[in-house]
Enzyme design. Sequence first.
Site, PDB file in Angstrom:
ATOM      1  N   SER A 158       2.587  -9.955   6.871  1.00 37.28           N
ATOM      2  CA  SER A 158       3.146  -9.600   8.172  1.00 37.28           C
ATOM      3  C   SER A 158       4.601  -9.156   8.000  1.00 37.28           C
ATOM      4  O   SER A 158       4.859  -8.172   7.322  1.00 37.28           O
ATOM      5  CB  SER A 158       3.001 -10.780   9.139  1.00 37.28           C
ATOM      6  OG  SER A 158       3.245 -10.377  10.457  1.00 37.28           O
ATOM      7  N   HIS A 188      -5.290 -10.930  12.480  1.00 32.32           N
ATOM      8  CA  HIS A 188      -4.026 -10.875  11.741  1.00 32.32           C
ATOM      9  C   HIS A 188      -4.051 -11.734  10.489  1.00 32.32           C
ATOM     10  O   HIS A 188      -3.194 -11.593   9.617  1.00 32.32           O
ATOM     11  CB  HIS A 188      -2.875 -11.298  12.651  1.00 32.32           C
ATOM     12  CG  HIS A 188      -1.529 -10.986  12.088  1.00 32.32           C
ATOM     13  ND1 HIS A 188      -1.196  -9.734  11.613  1.00 32.32           N
ATOM     14  CD2 HIS A 188      -0.438 -11.762  11.890  1.00 32.32           C
ATOM     15  CE1 HIS A 188       0.060  -9.750  11.164  1.00 32.32           C
ATOM     16  NE2 HIS A 188       0.525 -10.983  11.320  1.00 32.32           N
TER      17      HIS A 188
END
Length: 730
Positions: free
Chosen positions: A585, A700
Amino acid sequence: MNKIILSAAILLAGACTAQDDTSIMTNTADTPSVSSKADLSFSSDAHLFLEEVEGDKALEWVKGENERSLARLKTDPRFAALEKDALDIVNAKERIPYGSVRDGFVYNFWQDETNVRGLWRKTTLESYKSDTPVWETVLDFDALAKAEDKNWVFKGSNCFKPKNATQWKCMVSLSDGGKDAVIQREFDLASKTFVEGGFATHEAKQGIAWAGADTLLVATDWGDVDGVASVTESGYPYILKRWTRGTPLNEAQTILQSSPTVMGVWPMTFELEDGRVIQSAMEAESFFSFNYWLFPEDGSEAVKWPIPKKSTPQGVYAGQFLLTLEADWDVEGQGSFKQGDLVAFEVNAFLESKTLPSVSLVMRPKERQAIGSVSLSKDALLISYNDNVAGKVMSGDLVDGEWTFSPVALPDNGNAGIAFASKDESDVFLNYEGFLNPDSLYAFDAKSGEVTLLKSLPPKFDASPYVVEQFESTSKDGTKVPYFVVRAKDTAMDGSTPTLLYGYGGFQISLNPSYSAFTGKLWLDNGGAYVLANIRGGGEFGPAWHQAGLKLKRQVVYDDFISVAEDIIGKGLTSPSKLGIMGGSNGGLLMGVMFTQRPDLFSAVVCQVPLLDMLRYHTMLAGASWMDEYGDPDVPEEREWLEKLSPYHNIDPSMEYPEIFFVTSTKDDRVHPAHARKMAHRLQDLEKPFLYYENIDGGHSAAANLKESANRRALEMTYLMQKLMGSSAE
């Protein structure tokens, strides 16, 4: 957090670390920290088709790269053994079943090889404290997914019980494939069924909070309102409504309508000791700046809470409204409070006057300390905090108008935290772990201060050959940057040790010592060393440590990481040919920047669910919500900096780069998979080496279930071994 049903948690999840359970001394005097000019000569428009998440052309390219990369990694003789070890770890029965206490029962979410999507289950508190709890299934998500032909991923439950009531009200959050967008359905804990005709929402990025037995506060995508979308540029809702049982959702009453230009609006509620529910909302002007709104019981106009925009409410305890400060606060006529402080004021005094009462200091962290979380139990105020990156816990109370605290007796030199606490329960669970110490769960009696070990995991690898050390490197501006090293005791300091360096550096998220069977079994036991960098941008030393690396100051984050890499090389732990790095991320952006700024420093890069196109990141999915962190590409001064930073734009056609491994997910609706796709395609255009794996599901985390999670870890470790330990498969 005191039954703060703070849907705002999605904000903090907006850039999660995903700290993977893995997680030269060259003369750099003439090497600039940032490239002097981004390579904007290529046509990035040629890659725009990759932004169409499930476009035919984009998925055709993805599948081709998946096939190429998996063919190499999965035919490596080591992959099968690594995947087996990873599957054994994720499916191990010896896991601590962390859970929440409600009326004498402990509720837990559990996944294993049989229950891939998981079980929501419960057991009595007495049974839970035994070595062999007897569990009762509340909801089987595998069965639910099969019955409804959906790839359901459980995203949590939001439960509420009115004062003096006997039944809990719960909303269950379900994601199709792991996306941030969810549906929510009302669930009856007693009958273990969804409530027929109960509250249910459509799929969206949303937030809900119970405002009473028959009332919800809901912020969601309401569709177009007067021809204007009801979500912000970040994809989050900006209209909050009060929804009463028995009425259609589209007839809910609007109580706050913000603007599409803000980041989003989320409901939050606080339950007082007398059973009243304070209805409130958080309006995020940006990722770190908020307006907090109160909706009075008498139905009058909303009122702003008189607290700083850079502060975080932590709940109500002993009649005191608690909040932590992310910036100094000068209170007129009352003096000043410092960034990082925990402060409080009498909540009923504010509710009556709608003005700020007298504010008191609850706790001020010392130097090299930072508050991590604040939790409330029936008998104590609990604070977890960092002390030179080690996690500790203290317990306190308000006695005769004075706050008093005492440390909770847990092991040192690891990470201690609060596993469960609720203002409605006296039972408190704490946990402790270290790099070489498996998770342990403790019961804490706030009245006596007694700590009792309840459960401790057996080790998943033999820790006796290894040692943990903490060092500091010196960054380019002289700042001391702490980092941990986990290595074999007999490591030869001759630069020959394959070493994995993990980092994040953003959004005030701390990386603390943690036990990882993956790191131990898949990496350390195969001859590697592991390093965890506590660079600026994180929250290890409070808000100032984070804010030191915002926007135009962000290069310090990357300088910190470089300094750690150079320090472990200088100590002889490893060398550029043996050094690999990993991050996800925001940590994926860190990997991209390291790849373009210092390709000479390492030989392997695992770049997970990354941000990489920093000139268009704010136009993709939740990207606009992170401009407080990175800067706004539409502001000339900030765009100039982002051009120098953006990994996608700073690939030098003449430069020799190490092979990089991109890992992302088609279903990630937070960080767009186009970031990884576009940079990989750019490298492909230039005939530079890379590997690429995009999970079709997974959200994610890039893994929708335990089996896929084990597969991903095995792929990453196979790649690292090939690059740092050699491979006949290459």
